[in-house]
Design a protein around this motif. Structure first.
Motif: not given
Length: 311
Positions: A33, A37, A40-41, A45-47, A49-50, A58, A60
């Motif tokens: 995790s 995270a 992603e920073r 972007v967010r990589l 989704t749950r 995602t 992206d």
């Protein structure tokens, strides 16, 4: 970009679960995790989704996935390129038509599975520097020039004593001889452009001249073997030395003569140099091959300078 985070991203994308990726990578789910995270920073972007079945990339994340895989492939190729046994064995042979090059051709025929990079450096100092820096794995040289012992971390082994022959044109005074002695060469002009002061071959021919009273001329620029052969063919007053294993091609009209030199036969000693800590596995194979295929040294009736002593 942190490649461990990229590796973790690919693992999660392929496993579909953070926990499964953690098991595959032998790390904790919390570490997975944190790496995701951080990535992603970095990307902004967010990589993932749950989802009910775990984690899904995602849009992206889907766009980034093939590039992430390519980053890991490039990493693997980069590591393999410098790993002993995974890159070519790099060997310096001085000249492409030399006896040393012939030795490497024989090695390649015996071990075609070993990748080789054959290069040509000029003098022994350049070769030793390249060996110590890892730029090359080995070099063929005469060991060692007077007053210049090899560094302690450089190993050497004598691999070939190359007999010299006299090469003349058809109108040279010695052209009809079946062999010539070194004493018979006194007074004859032996032309060898390219003998550079300070080189090991320069030291060799200096000693040959001093010992037997020969006349060796190194005048004029070195335009290569073709010009040398043309000149020898057209100039009755000039001859040159050539190593017995050296294979050169000239026009039939040149009618050049290769004449053995005896009483004694001058031999040019070749040694293989390498760094004592070099781990390339093919280097040991090369040394074993040369030890099994090269002739005895210091044979009766031969001459070489006294400073040429293997370590």
């Amino acid at each position: 970009m942190d490649l461990e985070a990229v590796r973790t991203f690919v693992a999660v994308a392929e496993a579909g679960q953070f926990q499964k990726a953690a098991t595959d990578l032998s790390i904790t789910q919390q570490a997975v995790s944190k790496r995701i995270a951080a990535l992603e920073r970095t990307l902004g972007v967010r990589l993932f989704t749950r989802a009910p079945r775990g984690a899904e990339p995602t849009i992206d994340g889907q766009a980034f996935l093939p590039h992430a895989r390519e980053l890991l492939r490039v990493e693997g190729r980069a590591i393999a390129s410098v790993r002993p046994g995974h890159r070519p064995l790099r060997v310096d042979v001085i000249a492409s038509r030399s006896a040393q090059s012939g030795l490497m051709r024989g090695f390649h025929r015996a071990h075609p599975e070993i990748d080789l990079d054959v290069m040509m450096l000029f003098d022994i100092e350049t070769a030793v520097t390249a060996i110590r820096s890892g730029t090359i794995d080995a070099s063929f040289r005469a060991v060692a020039a007077p007053g210049r012992p090899l560094p302690e971390d450089i190993e050497s082994i004598r691999v070939l004593d190359e007999p010299l022959q006299l090469l003349t044109g058809p109108r040279h005074a010695l052209a009809g001889a079946r062999s010539v002695t070194l004493a018979q060469l006194t007074g004859h002009r032996i032309w060898m452009p390219g003998i550079a002061p300070g080189t090991e071959w320069g030291a060799y021919y200096d000693d040959l001249v001093a010992e037997f009273g020969l006349t060796i001329e190194a005048t004029g620029p070195n335009f290569g073997s073709d010009v040398l052969l043309d000149t020898i063919a057209d100039t009755p007053a000039l001859a040159t030395f050539m190593g017995e294993p050296t294979r050169l091609v000239w026009p039939a009209g040149h009618d050049l003569r290769r004449i053995p030199v005896i009483d004694p036969t001058p031999v040019y000693p070749h040694s293989l140099l390498w760094h004592r800590d070099n781990p390339h596995p093919a280097l040991a194979t090369l040394r074993t091959h040369l030890a099994a295929t090269t002739a005895d040294h210091d044979a009766t009736g031969t001459w070489r300078p006294g400073w040429v002593t293997p370590r």
